[in-house]
Design a protein around this motif. Structure first.
Motif: not given
Length: 92
Positions: A1-9, A27-37, A62-69
């Motif tokens: 899944m792709p993730w994007s930093e959007c600063n609360g948007i 959402a995903r963030a780094e906490i003590q050298s590990g990525k957590h969802v 970061e917030v996860s996103y998807a594109y639909f087609a």
């Protein structure tokens, strides 16, 4: 899944994670050298994560996103890497 930093948007095509009266997003963030969802509610300025039996918050996430087609009359989810394709996923 792709993730994007959007600063609360909330990113365009953000992936919903559930509801608690408001829509929550993954959402995903780094906490003590590990990525957590965790979860992000656009009404909050922070995202919240479970870590070592406690709830942690982070203003940098970061917030996860998807594109639909629609291709050949079948709906397909196309996950694209924001950085590789430079897609405009964050809008004010």
């Amino acid at each position: 899944m792709p993730w994007s930093e959007c600063n609360g948007i909330v990113p365009k095509y953000a992936v919903e994670a559930g509801h608690d009266g408001d829509t929550l997003y993954f959402a995903r963030a780094e906490i003590q050298s590990g990525k957590h969802v965790g979860r992000f509610n656009p009404m909050w300025t922070l995202a919240y994560f479970a870590f070592k039996g406690e709830e942690r918050d982070s203003s940098s996430f970061e917030v996860s996103y998807a594109y639909f087609a629609l291709i050949r009359h079948r709906a397909l989810i196309l996950f694209l890497d924001f950085h590789a394709h430079k897609l405009p996923v964050c809008e004010k």
